[in-house]
Write a protein that holds these residues in place. Sequence first.
Motif, PDB file in Angstrom:
ATOM      1  N   THR A 201       0.493  -1.298  -0.193  1.00 32.95           N
ATOM      2  CA  THR A 201      -0.228  -0.119   0.244  1.00 32.95           C
ATOM      3  C   THR A 201       0.997   1.560   0.066  1.00 32.95           C
ATOM      4  OG1 THR A 201      -0.524  -0.443   2.127  1.00 32.95           O
ATOM      5  CG2 THR A 201      -2.333  -0.734   0.612  1.00 32.95           C
ATOM      6  N   PRO A 202       2.034   1.131   0.764  1.00 30.03           N
ATOM      7  CA  PRO A 202       2.368   2.767   0.983  1.00 30.03           C
ATOM      8  C   PRO A 202       2.393   2.886  -0.750  1.00 30.03           C
ATOM      9  CG  PRO A 202       3.471   1.316   2.546  1.00 30.03           C
ATOM     10  CD  PRO A 202       2.560   0.813   1.801  1.00 30.03           C
ATOM     11  N   GLY A 203       3.354   2.442  -1.390  1.00 23.34           N
ATOM     12  CA  GLY A 203       4.366   2.226  -2.188  1.00 23.34           C
ATOM     13  C   GLY A 203       2.649   2.254  -3.949  1.00 23.34           C
ATOM     14  N   LEU A 204       1.903   1.520  -3.460  1.00 22.25           N
ATOM     15  CA  LEU A 204       0.652   2.044  -4.304  1.00 22.25           C
ATOM     16  C   LEU A 204      -0.354   3.355  -4.066  1.00 22.25           C
ATOM     17  CD1 LEU A 204      -0.991  -1.487  -4.327  1.00 22.25           C
ATOM     18  CD2 LEU A 204      -0.097  -0.581  -6.151  1.00 22.25           C
ATOM     19  N   VAL A 205       0.522   4.360  -3.104  1.00 20.46           N
ATOM     20  CA  VAL A 205      -0.707   5.481  -2.938  1.00 20.46           C
ATOM     21  C   VAL A 205       0.527   6.400  -3.773  1.00 20.46           C
ATOM     22  CG1 VAL A 205      -1.032   7.223  -0.380  1.00 20.46           C
ATOM     23  CG2 VAL A 205      -1.951   4.552  -0.441  1.00 20.46           C
ATOM     24  N   ALA A 206       1.622   6.379  -3.043  1.00 19.09           N
ATOM     25  CA  ALA A 206       2.468   6.917  -3.807  1.00 19.09           C
ATOM     26  C   ALA A 206       2.428   6.920  -5.188  1.00 19.09           C
ATOM     27  CB  ALA A 206       4.055   6.387  -3.325  1.00 19.09           C
ATOM     28  N   ARG A 267       4.254  13.836   0.805  1.00 15.03           N
ATOM     29  CA  ARG A 267       5.344  13.786   1.340  1.00 15.03           C
ATOM     30  C   ARG A 267       5.201  12.698   3.429  1.00 15.03           C
ATOM     31  NH1 ARG A 267      10.062  17.489   1.650  1.00 15.03           N
ATOM     32  NH2 ARG A 267       9.730  17.580   3.928  1.00 15.03           N
ATOM     33  N   TRP A 268       3.616  14.010   3.114  1.00 10.93           N
ATOM     34  CA  TRP A 268       3.156  13.857   5.072  1.00 10.93           C
ATOM     35  C   TRP A 268       2.880  11.967   5.218  1.00 10.93           C
ATOM     36  CZ3 TRP A 268      -1.735  11.262   5.484  1.00 10.93           C
ATOM     37  CH2 TRP A 268      -2.407  11.045   7.312  1.00 10.93           C
ATOM     38  N   PHE A 269       2.402  11.574   3.796  1.00  8.67           N
ATOM     39  CA  PHE A 269       1.418   9.803   3.883  1.00  8.67           C
ATOM     40  C   PHE A 269       3.372   8.924   4.143  1.00  8.67           C
ATOM     41  CE2 PHE A 269       1.326   6.093   2.375  1.00  8.67           C
ATOM     42  CZ  PHE A 269      -0.256   5.691   2.760  1.00  8.67           C
ATOM     43  N   GLN A 270       3.872   9.586   3.356  1.00 11.03           N
ATOM     44  CA  GLN A 270       5.548   8.741   2.544  1.00 11.03           C
ATOM     45  C   GLN A 270       6.198   8.989   4.072  1.00 11.03           C
ATOM     46  OE1 GLN A 270       7.188   9.892  -0.650  1.00 11.03           O
ATOM     47  NE2 GLN A 270       7.115   8.267  -2.098  1.00 11.03           N
ATOM     48  N   ASN A 271       6.147   9.975   4.925  1.00 13.15           N
ATOM     49  CA  ASN A 271       6.499   9.868   6.645  1.00 13.15           C
ATOM     50  C   ASN A 271       6.292   8.661   7.187  1.00 13.15           C
ATOM     51  OD1 ASN A 271       8.443  11.035   5.255  1.00 13.15           O
ATOM     52  ND2 ASN A 271       7.786  13.408   6.384  1.00 13.15           N
ATOM     53  N   ARG A 272       4.495   9.370   7.448  1.00 13.69           N
ATOM     54  CA  ARG A 272       3.736   8.370   8.344  1.00 13.69           C
ATOM     55  C   ARG A 272       4.022   6.945   8.267  1.00 13.69           C
ATOM     56  NH1 ARG A 272      -1.703   6.613   8.938  1.00 13.69           N
ATOM     57  NH2 ARG A 272      -1.869   6.574   6.593  1.00 13.69           N
ATOM     58  N   LYS A 273       3.641   6.403   7.036  1.00 10.99           N
ATOM     59  CA  LYS A 273       3.805   5.294   7.105  1.00 10.99           C
ATOM     60  C   LYS A 273       5.082   4.375   5.832  1.00 10.99           C
ATOM     61  CE  LYS A 273      -0.403   2.756   6.617  1.00 10.99           C
ATOM     62  NZ  LYS A 273      -1.707   2.264   6.551  1.00 10.99           N
ATOM     63  N   ASP A 274       5.876   3.701   6.853  1.00 12.29           N
ATOM     64  CA  ASP A 274       7.066   3.444   6.513  1.00 12.29           C
ATOM     65  C   ASP A 274       7.491   2.213   6.569  1.00 12.29           C
ATOM     66  OD1 ASP A 274       9.634   3.389   5.049  1.00 12.29           O
ATOM     67  OD2 ASP A 274      10.619   4.765   6.405  1.00 12.29           O
ATOM     68  N   TYR A 275       7.067   1.437   5.935  1.00 14.01           N
ATOM     69  CA  TYR A 275       7.407  -0.003   6.809  1.00 14.01           C
ATOM     70  C   TYR A 275       8.852  -0.125   5.762  1.00 14.01           C
ATOM     71  CZ  TYR A 275       2.043  -0.994   6.858  1.00 14.01           C
ATOM     72  OH  TYR A 275       0.919  -0.623   7.420  1.00 14.01           O
ATOM     73  N   ARG A 276       9.837  -0.716   6.556  1.00 21.54           N
ATOM     74  CA  ARG A 276      11.179  -1.271   5.899  1.00 21.54           C
ATOM     75  C   ARG A 276      11.629  -2.179   6.557  1.00 21.54           C
ATOM     76  NH1 ARG A 276      15.060   3.815   6.179  1.00 21.54           N
ATOM     77  NH2 ARG A 276      13.402   5.203   5.136  1.00 21.54           N
TER      78      ARG A 276
END
Lengths: 561, 365
Positions: A201-206, A267-276
């Motif tokens: 999902t993080p990638g897809l939202v981006a 930017r906000w979304f990427q900082n919030r959800k970061d599954y590394r």
Amino acid sequence: MLNAERRRTILLLIPIVLVLVGYVLYPSIETLFESLKKNGAFSLQNYVDFFGSKAASNLEALWNSVYISLLSVLFSALIGIPLAYIFNRYDFPGRQFFSNIAIMPIVLPSLVGVMAFMFLYGEAGLIPNALKDLFHLSEVPFSIGGISGILLVHAYTMYPYFYMTTSSALNNIDPSLEEAAYNLGSNRLSVFWKVTFPLLTPGLVAASLLVFMVSMASFSAPYLLAGGFRVLSLQIYFSKTNGDLDMAATQSVILSVVSIAFLLFMRWFQNRKDYRMASKGIGAHRSEVSNPFLKWSMVSLGIIAMIVLLLPHVTLLVLSLVPEGAWTWQTYPQAFSFENFRLLFEDTNIWDPVRNSLIMAAIACAGVFVFGIITSYALVKRNFIGKNLLDILVMIPWALPATVVGMNLILAFNEPSAFSFGKVLVGTFWILPLAYFVRFIPLVVRSTNAVLEQMDDSIEEAAQNLGAKWFYTFRRVVLPYIMPGVLSGSLLAFVQAVGEFPTSVLLYTLGNRPISIEIMNQLRMFNLGQAAAYGMIQVGLIAIVLFISYKFFGVKSENTL
Amino acid sequence: MSTVNLSTITKRFGNVTAVKELDLKIKEGEFFTFLGPSGCGKTTTLRMIAGFYYPTEGKVKFNEKDMTTVPPEKRNTGMVFQNYALFPHMTVYENVAFGLKVRRISKNETKSRVEDVLNKVRLDQYIDRQVSQLSGGQQQRVALARALVIEPDILLLDEPLSNLDARLRDEMRNEILRLQREYGITTIYVTHDQVEALTMSDRIAVFNFGECQQVGTPSEIYNKPVNDFVAAFIGETNLFSVTPDKENEGIAVFQSTDFDKSIYVGHTEENIGSYVEGEELVMSIRPEAVRILKDSDDGNNVFKGKVSLVQFTGASVHTYIEMKNGALIRATDLNNGPSTYLKEGTPVSFQLPQNQIRVIPKARE
């Protein structure tokens, strides 16, 4: 106390801030001021006009832009995600080959891509007419134009965003996570929905946001295909050509607000959800397809996808071989020769736009090369107050639609200013290289940031510890280290600048008209062959640059977006 | 070669005090170790010596020369970083020659010095390799060579072995020690590994919470820790809270809620650390000092308990004994064959020899 470190940071920041304020911030503010002026006095009249009933077309254009963008996201996702899943998770004959083909749309510059689509699927296009002949129909069975055309082009050119993010996310998922889920008793479906999909999902939202922004800004497709259909980026251009600069400024501000809102949200979304992934050493895991029916249907899917994806390239190549006057009333071109390419090198009128584009792109590219290195170094390796602000300022040209960048520059430099050394830049040669420079700052800074972030601080410290002064360290250690990233970013900026259309169409003069403008001229004169030949030059340049980046700098094509 | 003199150094990052009023004198040619858990301020101190940080207060001196605000490139220190910080775009030769090139040393001399140092770290046959082609241990040696070749006044090593596997770590430990002896360079070594500290150092400074707890030779630190933090951080130990009771004929008597009888401790400097009246006290006894008795004996410091766990580690055997009120004590013996292992649940007696106990104050936070 001002120690040496602090002094150096300030010295680095002065040129960066000057350039960003002068060519990014100041033009944007000029546009904002312009939009708040009516007949030279401050007023909100322009905004009243925009949203009011007086000019319903503006609101309609905004609405059209938004809904085309939403549909573009949907279609790109529907193509990109399944394709990425199949090509990365299943092993079947030709998989590697197909997955390389899948990113081919990125070698088509937008204007050239749209042109190829017109040749293929337009009213006089090859495919509809071929179908007509094949089935002896009296009319062409279909042709693209208006919304359907724009959407088709968008889906084709933008699905790689989804394809690439999904592929890289899938390859980064540690197989043991899915194995752990199986081990705990989940079945295939629930593993996908409960483990794999959330990780994607993080990638897809981006990717969704990216596609949304890109299609909000899209100019070439509506310009060539829209017909009477209005979108906001095009409205700006029409307002400008009608001489209504106030309205053009207002439309620019509104389009910018939407785009920047999306950038900030992203930017906000990427900082919030970061599954590394916590684990290292991830091996790809693909299931071998053993069912022969399934296997061969995948192979045929790959082949069909390949044909559809490469058809525009092939069309372009074929058309570029059609000399002027050899294809007028016939359904199919009749004669082929290298005439168009020969003319390129012999007829100065035809060669000039290419030379202009190459020179202007080279100037812009040299600019972003130097500016990108300094800015990226300051952003990644230095600490100072207002760093976040600077970061946002650098990214603004990326978030702003190209049309808006063009408008900003017009409004800022159609009168003398300190940043243009007291000269009027609009209508001169220099405005286009400047526009290209501004447009591609973010691209180079981002690709440089990526390498610089990999470089541990201790590398610089080690050099210093061994006795090297700052500048020596920068020259002998930092620069060689980041060179691949900077070069690949600058080269990409170069080829994109060569093909740049939206800012060119707003700012060109007769003397510096670039390739994209000449393509439009040739299309207008129905000299499709010459237009296609120009297109082929751009495709060739991009292909060479991507190859060089990949071969010599080890840059993967998915990082180039 | 230099001495290093840190006088009342304090380093603050915003509100956080990373190092507090540190005083240290490091002698010429000494192998000196900063030992402590992560976040204790040892690396910060090292970086102040290298010049990457300037102390908020206090002075750094090399040989009486004030270096407090001299930039790192003018200090002539050789540093080996935790991640080695090799220049990835250069070969082994170019990496090692970097410092010499900066010093504008002639090509010929550079060549002979690089070859010489690579010979010393036994990497001469890798001279033209790219550093990425080397193994972890080899990269480590390149980093060492690069720091040594400039003939630094001080060699600074920041946890250099923490990225290596256990066997390689042993090997490199000896290698570093051999090179340090050979060059006779004043060396400061930062580590959180007590075995490295004990085996390599001339002297150790133990850090915690930004403060230096104790400075001493390895045997002083191990045998005469100044507080419970040092006792527990270096080596294994058993710790019990105690309160002083009385003192007669050179024997001090302590009480502990964990033990049902008084504890007798020899009143010597070895056994009782310095403390201020009213401080909380702790008794430390190393597991190898705890004696398990064959038959119960009514001597001083003999207690009863039952074996709760026996752990076989190869060279030694750990026996955990649970006392009546639940407190655990660990005894370690060399492996003397299976017949000597106790069974879990067996009642036993054990003795805490009074000259092996150390009573020390609790560390302040």
